[in-house]
Design a protein around this motif. Structure first.
Motif, PDB file in Angstrom:
ATOM      1  N   PHE A 141       0.916  -1.213  -0.001  1.00 15.41           N
ATOM      2  CA  PHE A 141      -0.057   0.095   0.042  1.00 15.41           C
ATOM      3  C   PHE A 141       0.893   1.235   0.024  1.00 15.41           C
ATOM      4  O   PHE A 141       0.604   2.032  -0.724  1.00 15.41           O
ATOM      5  CB  PHE A 141      -1.048   0.209   1.080  1.00 15.41           C
ATOM      6  CG  PHE A 141      -2.254  -0.737   0.877  1.00 15.41           C
ATOM      7  CD1 PHE A 141      -2.940  -0.355  -0.129  1.00 15.41           C
ATOM      8  CD2 PHE A 141      -2.476  -1.791   1.845  1.00 15.41           C
ATOM      9  CE1 PHE A 141      -4.135  -1.106  -0.378  1.00 15.41           C
ATOM     10  CE2 PHE A 141      -3.936  -2.487   1.411  1.00 15.41           C
ATOM     11  CZ  PHE A 141      -4.533  -1.891   0.390  1.00 15.41           C
ATOM     12  N   GLU A 142       1.859   1.281   0.714  1.00 11.82           N
ATOM     13  CA  GLU A 142       3.033   2.312   0.623  1.00 11.82           C
ATOM     14  C   GLU A 142       3.519   2.639  -0.693  1.00 11.82           C
ATOM     15  O   GLU A 142       3.562   3.727  -1.150  1.00 11.82           O
ATOM     16  CB  GLU A 142       3.814   2.168   1.793  1.00 11.82           C
ATOM     17  CG  GLU A 142       3.553   2.266   3.181  1.00 11.82           C
ATOM     18  CD  GLU A 142       4.354   2.334   4.100  1.00 11.82           C
ATOM     19  OE1 GLU A 142       5.716   2.460   3.718  1.00 11.82           O
ATOM     20  OE2 GLU A 142       4.097   1.839   5.329  1.00 11.82           O
ATOM     21  N   GLN A 143       3.621   1.624  -1.383  1.00 16.88           N
ATOM     22  CA  GLN A 143       4.340   1.686  -2.731  1.00 16.88           C
ATOM     23  C   GLN A 143       3.307   2.279  -3.790  1.00 16.88           C
ATOM     24  O   GLN A 143       3.435   3.063  -4.530  1.00 16.88           O
ATOM     25  CB  GLN A 143       4.758   0.307  -3.254  1.00 16.88           C
ATOM     26  CG  GLN A 143       5.887  -0.461  -2.649  1.00 16.88           C
ATOM     27  CD  GLN A 143       6.350  -1.792  -2.909  1.00 16.88           C
ATOM     28  OE1 GLN A 143       5.725  -2.284  -4.262  1.00 16.88           O
ATOM     29  NE2 GLN A 143       6.815  -2.766  -2.035  1.00 16.88           N
ATOM     30  N   ALA A 144       2.132   1.861  -3.467  1.00 15.67           N
ATOM     31  CA  ALA A 144       1.049   2.149  -4.239  1.00 15.67           C
ATOM     32  C   ALA A 144       0.695   3.571  -4.083  1.00 15.67           C
ATOM     33  O   ALA A 144       0.654   4.477  -5.125  1.00 15.67           O
ATOM     34  CB  ALA A 144      -0.359   1.547  -4.058  1.00 15.67           C
ATOM     35  N   THR A 145       0.584   4.379  -2.993  1.00 18.06           N
ATOM     36  CA  THR A 145       0.509   5.487  -2.753  1.00 18.06           C
ATOM     37  C   THR A 145       1.638   6.333  -3.112  1.00 18.06           C
ATOM     38  O   THR A 145       1.448   7.517  -3.606  1.00 18.06           O
ATOM     39  CB  THR A 145      -0.156   6.067  -1.108  1.00 18.06           C
ATOM     40  OG1 THR A 145       0.854   5.454  -0.302  1.00 18.06           O
ATOM     41  CG2 THR A 145      -1.356   5.431  -0.800  1.00 18.06           C
ATOM     42  N   GLU A 146       2.962   5.973  -2.967  1.00 18.54           N
ATOM     43  CA  GLU A 146       4.144   6.509  -3.257  1.00 18.54           C
ATOM     44  C   GLU A 146       3.889   6.907  -5.010  1.00 18.54           C
ATOM     45  O   GLU A 146       4.333   7.831  -5.520  1.00 18.54           O
ATOM     46  CB  GLU A 146       5.249   5.846  -3.123  1.00 18.54           C
ATOM     47  CG  GLU A 146       6.634   6.772  -3.378  1.00 18.54           C
ATOM     48  CD  GLU A 146       7.821   5.764  -2.855  1.00 18.54           C
ATOM     49  OE1 GLU A 146       9.014   6.163  -3.039  1.00 18.54           O
ATOM     50  OE2 GLU A 146       7.734   4.795  -2.221  1.00 18.54           O
ATOM     51  N   ASN A 147       3.541   5.748  -5.634  1.00 16.44           N
ATOM     52  CA  ASN A 147       3.526   5.713  -7.067  1.00 16.44           C
ATOM     53  C   ASN A 147       2.351   6.811  -7.595  1.00 16.44           C
ATOM     54  O   ASN A 147       2.670   7.343  -8.403  1.00 16.44           O
ATOM     55  CB  ASN A 147       3.173   4.262  -7.372  1.00 16.44           C
ATOM     56  CG  ASN A 147       3.286   4.190  -9.011  1.00 16.44           C
ATOM     57  OD1 ASN A 147       4.352   4.305  -9.879  1.00 16.44           O
ATOM     58  ND2 ASN A 147       2.189   4.126  -9.502  1.00 16.44           N
ATOM     59  N   LEU A 148       1.236   6.766  -6.617  1.00 17.54           N
ATOM     60  CA  LEU A 148       0.433   7.774  -7.200  1.00 17.54           C
ATOM     61  C   LEU A 148       0.919   9.234  -6.677  1.00 17.54           C
ATOM     62  O   LEU A 148       0.597  10.229  -7.894  1.00 17.54           O
ATOM     63  CB  LEU A 148      -0.760   7.332  -6.043  1.00 17.54           C
ATOM     64  CG  LEU A 148      -2.042   8.321  -6.390  1.00 17.54           C
ATOM     65  CD1 LEU A 148      -2.508   8.084  -7.917  1.00 17.54           C
ATOM     66  CD2 LEU A 148      -3.361   8.064  -5.542  1.00 17.54           C
TER      67      LEU A 148
END
Length: 215
Positions: free
Chosen positions: A21-28
């Protein structure tokens, strides 16, 4: 207390879902920062390169979402409700989809003159993405729910501001734009960007539900 919550006392700190989830929001957040570069681009080549970069980042986000859902199918014990994990992964992915869709509209409609409303919406999306990143980071362990709640308030404020920007921009378009094709084109672009802020708010609502259930 749910059965899933009871299990949390007996399992090690989650090493699968929270990092994803942290990767997903960082990517966003990275995607939305590139969108800011895009709406300030000056040449066709620069615009096209940034649109390709956004598309690549959207594919990165798709892979992260796929990994989250794969882990969900493999693991009986999860850090919070399975439905919430699925919903949060989906709405974060939705924000990325609408960002990518907006960038592709710039290419499809050959837009190089970015209005102030477009720039304002893109900045609001970036702000919402940053707050999602804060909230998701603090979900791990739920040690600072105050920070999460503050981020949720800011995301709701972002969505309200985006509504106002869209309403005013559409009012100005219908009042001043005489070219029907141009009006339809700009309405599509503005609406797509505003939908991204709606999805940020949807993600905030899922996070609020997680906090409520697990605090």
């Amino acid at each position: 207390m749910s059965l899933n919550s009871i299990f949390q006392f007996f399992v090690p700190k989650d090493k699968k879902f929270f990092p994803l989830f942290e990767q997903a929001t960082e990517n966003l957040t990275t995607m939305s920062a590139v969108m800011i570069e895009l709406v300030n681009s000056k040449t066709v080549d620069e615009r096209n390169a940034l649109i390709r970069k956004i598309d690549d980042l959207e594919h990165v986000g798709d892979n992260i979402t796929h990994n989250i859902l794969t882990e969900l199918s493999r693991n009986f014990i999860t850090p919070f409700d399975r439905e919430d994990i699925h919903d949060l992964a989906s709405v974060i992915d939705d924000v990325a989809d609408y960002l990518n869709g907006s960038a592709k509209d710039f290419l499809l409609y050959d837009i190089m003159d970015y209005s102030q409303a477009i720039k304002d919406l893109v900045h609001l999306i970036h702000e919402g993405a940053q707050e999602l990143q804060v909230a998701v980071r603090e979900l791990n362990g739920l040690k600072n729910t105050k920070l999460i709640r503050e981020a949720m308030v800011k995301i709701h404020s972002v969505e309200n501001k985006a509504d106002n920007v869209l309403d005013q921009a559409l009012a100005d378009l219908f009042k001043h734009e005489e070219d029907v094709k141009e009006l339809i084109k700009m309405k599509e672009v503005l609406s797509m960007l505003e939908l991204a802020t709606d999805k940020c708010e949807d993600a905030a609502n899922v996070i609020s539900s997680i906090v409520l259930k697990n605090s």
